[in-house]
Scaffold this motif. Structure first.
Motif, PDB file in Angstrom:
ATOM      1  N   ASP A  15       0.826  -1.278  -0.004  1.00  0.00           N
ATOM      2  CA  ASP A  15       0.096   0.039   0.168  1.00  0.00           C
ATOM      3  C   ASP A  15       0.629   1.244   0.015  1.00  0.00           C
ATOM      4  O   ASP A  15       0.575   2.362  -0.653  1.00  0.00           O
ATOM      5  CB  ASP A  15      -0.940  -0.079   1.142  1.00  0.00           C
ATOM      6  CG  ASP A  15      -1.920  -0.917   1.067  1.00  0.00           C
ATOM      7  OD1 ASP A  15      -2.131  -1.658   0.039  1.00  0.00           O
ATOM      8  OD2 ASP A  15      -2.738  -1.198   2.114  1.00  0.00           O
ATOM      9  N   TRP A  16       2.232   1.390   0.896  1.00  0.00           N
ATOM     10  CA  TRP A  16       2.841   2.428   1.024  1.00  0.00           C
ATOM     11  C   TRP A  16       3.513   2.509  -0.369  1.00  0.00           C
ATOM     12  O   TRP A  16       3.784   3.723  -0.715  1.00  0.00           O
ATOM     13  CB  TRP A  16       3.759   2.121   1.988  1.00  0.00           C
ATOM     14  CG  TRP A  16       3.118   2.631   3.261  1.00  0.00           C
ATOM     15  CD1 TRP A  16       2.425   1.797   4.213  1.00  0.00           C
ATOM     16  CD2 TRP A  16       3.148   4.001   3.785  1.00  0.00           C
ATOM     17  NE1 TRP A  16       2.061   2.192   5.265  1.00  0.00           N
ATOM     18  CE2 TRP A  16       2.469   3.671   5.091  1.00  0.00           C
ATOM     19  CE3 TRP A  16       3.423   5.218   3.509  1.00  0.00           C
ATOM     20  CZ2 TRP A  16       1.842   4.871   6.050  1.00  0.00           C
ATOM     21  CZ3 TRP A  16       3.282   6.280   4.261  1.00  0.00           C
ATOM     22  CH2 TRP A  16       2.589   6.288   5.395  1.00  0.00           C
ATOM     23  N   LEU A  22      -1.805   8.480   0.682  1.00  0.00           N
ATOM     24  CA  LEU A  22      -1.399   7.623   1.881  1.00  0.00           C
ATOM     25  C   LEU A  22      -2.029   6.613   2.405  1.00  0.00           C
ATOM     26  O   LEU A  22      -3.295   6.954   2.475  1.00  0.00           O
ATOM     27  CB  LEU A  22      -1.054   8.978   3.100  1.00  0.00           C
ATOM     28  CG  LEU A  22      -0.065   9.686   2.750  1.00  0.00           C
ATOM     29  CD1 LEU A  22       0.045  10.989   3.705  1.00  0.00           C
ATOM     30  CD2 LEU A  22       1.367   9.247   2.630  1.00  0.00           C
ATOM     31  N   ASP A  24      -4.349   4.441   4.873  1.00  0.00           N
ATOM     32  CA  ASP A  24      -5.205   4.846   6.046  1.00  0.00           C
ATOM     33  C   ASP A  24      -4.321   4.285   7.546  1.00  0.00           C
ATOM     34  O   ASP A  24      -4.517   4.753   8.592  1.00  0.00           O
ATOM     35  CB  ASP A  24      -6.649   4.155   6.183  1.00  0.00           C
ATOM     36  CG  ASP A  24      -6.545   2.526   5.986  1.00  0.00           C
ATOM     37  OD1 ASP A  24      -5.436   2.041   6.204  1.00  0.00           O
ATOM     38  OD2 ASP A  24      -7.701   2.055   5.796  1.00  0.00           O
ATOM     39  N   ASN A  25      -3.118   3.768   7.287  1.00  0.00           N
ATOM     40  CA  ASN A  25      -2.478   3.345   8.689  1.00  0.00           C
ATOM     41  C   ASN A  25      -1.329   4.382   8.784  1.00  0.00           C
ATOM     42  O   ASN A  25      -0.568   3.894   9.465  1.00  0.00           O
ATOM     43  CB  ASN A  25      -1.986   1.829   8.480  1.00  0.00           C
ATOM     44  CG  ASN A  25      -0.896   1.654   7.568  1.00  0.00           C
ATOM     45  OD1 ASN A  25      -0.698   2.511   6.469  1.00  0.00           O
ATOM     46  ND2 ASN A  25      -0.156   0.519   7.624  1.00  0.00           N
ATOM     47  N   CYS A  26      -1.505   5.620   8.040  1.00  0.00           N
ATOM     48  CA  CYS A  26      -0.477   6.612   8.180  1.00  0.00           C
ATOM     49  C   CYS A  26      -0.538   7.196   9.869  1.00  0.00           C
ATOM     50  O   CYS A  26      -1.752   7.460  10.099  1.00  0.00           O
ATOM     51  CB  CYS A  26      -0.760   7.468   7.105  1.00  0.00           C
ATOM     52  SG  CYS A  26       0.566   9.028   7.323  1.00  0.00           S
ATOM     53  N   GLN A  28      -0.920   9.760  12.606  1.00  0.00           N
ATOM     54  CA  GLN A  28      -1.529  11.006  12.672  1.00  0.00           C
ATOM     55  C   GLN A  28      -0.529  11.775  13.584  1.00  0.00           C
ATOM     56  O   GLN A  28      -0.497  11.363  14.818  1.00  0.00           O
ATOM     57  CB  GLN A  28      -3.067  10.924  13.062  1.00  0.00           C
ATOM     58  CG  GLN A  28      -3.782  10.174  12.124  1.00  0.00           C
ATOM     59  CD  GLN A  28      -3.929  10.632  10.972  1.00  0.00           C
ATOM     60  OE1 GLN A  28      -4.158  11.930  10.753  1.00  0.00           O
ATOM     61  NE2 GLN A  28      -3.975   9.920   9.726  1.00  0.00           N
TER      62      GLN A  28
END
Length: 174
Positions: A15-16, A22, A24-26, A28
């Motif tokens: 995914d990365w 980006l 969704d496990n980026c 925050q």
């Protein structure tokens, strides 16, 4: 990580590396400083006067965040308040000035025009010129003002800058 299926699933490398945007496990990021800034911009938007805001020890980054949080439309009285307290028209900081003048252009705040003109004549960086001339060009009266300024400012601009502004203004004054 190779061979560790649990870690591969948690990280989601595909995914990365190959996915759009980006994942969704980026992580925050939370900034306590920006939370302070956001609370002050919201207070101003909700009617608190500029003189009552807590802006002590703010850096350029705080001010940029504050200005960028302003709504699309502000009243002249609000702009007067901001400028009277924080002297944005006269700031020596080009980053802050650019964001302030964008707000002024968007709201037809003519009290800033002499300062905007001085700024556009004295600054040469395309990163500041392009958004301001683009914003001015959005209205017939703004474009007229932009052309008036540009006629005086163009000789002092770098060729990269004036070629960009020529395109924005479809300038025939060359």
């Amino acid at each position: 990580i190779k061979g560790n299926v649990e870690l591969e699933q948690k990280i989601r490398m595909n995914d990365w590396i190959f996915g759009p945007g980006l994942p969704d496990n980026c992580p925050q990021i939370i900034s306590k400083e920006f939370e302070k800034t956001d609370s002050q911009s919201q207070a101003f938007i909700n009617g608190k006067s500029a003189s009552e805001l807590n802006t002590k020890d703010w850096t350029t980054h705080h001010w940029l965040r504050f200005l960028r949080a302003m709504p699309e439309n502000l009243k002249s009285t609000q702009l007067d308040d901001l400028n009277n307290v924080f002297k944005f028209n006269e700031t020596g900081n080009s980053e802050i000035a650019c964001d302030w003048f964008l707000i002024c252009i968007r709201n037809n705040y003519s009290a800033a025009n002499p300062y905007l003109k001085k700024y556009l004549i004295s600054v040469g960086r395309r990163k500041f010129l392009k958004p301001l001339y683009s914003a001015l060009s959005a209205s017939p009266q703004g474009k007229k003002f932009a052309l008036e300024i540009y006629k005086e400012a163009r000789p002092g601009y770098h060729s990269v800058s004036y070629k960009t502004i020529d395109e924005i203004l479809n300038d025939q004054t060359k």
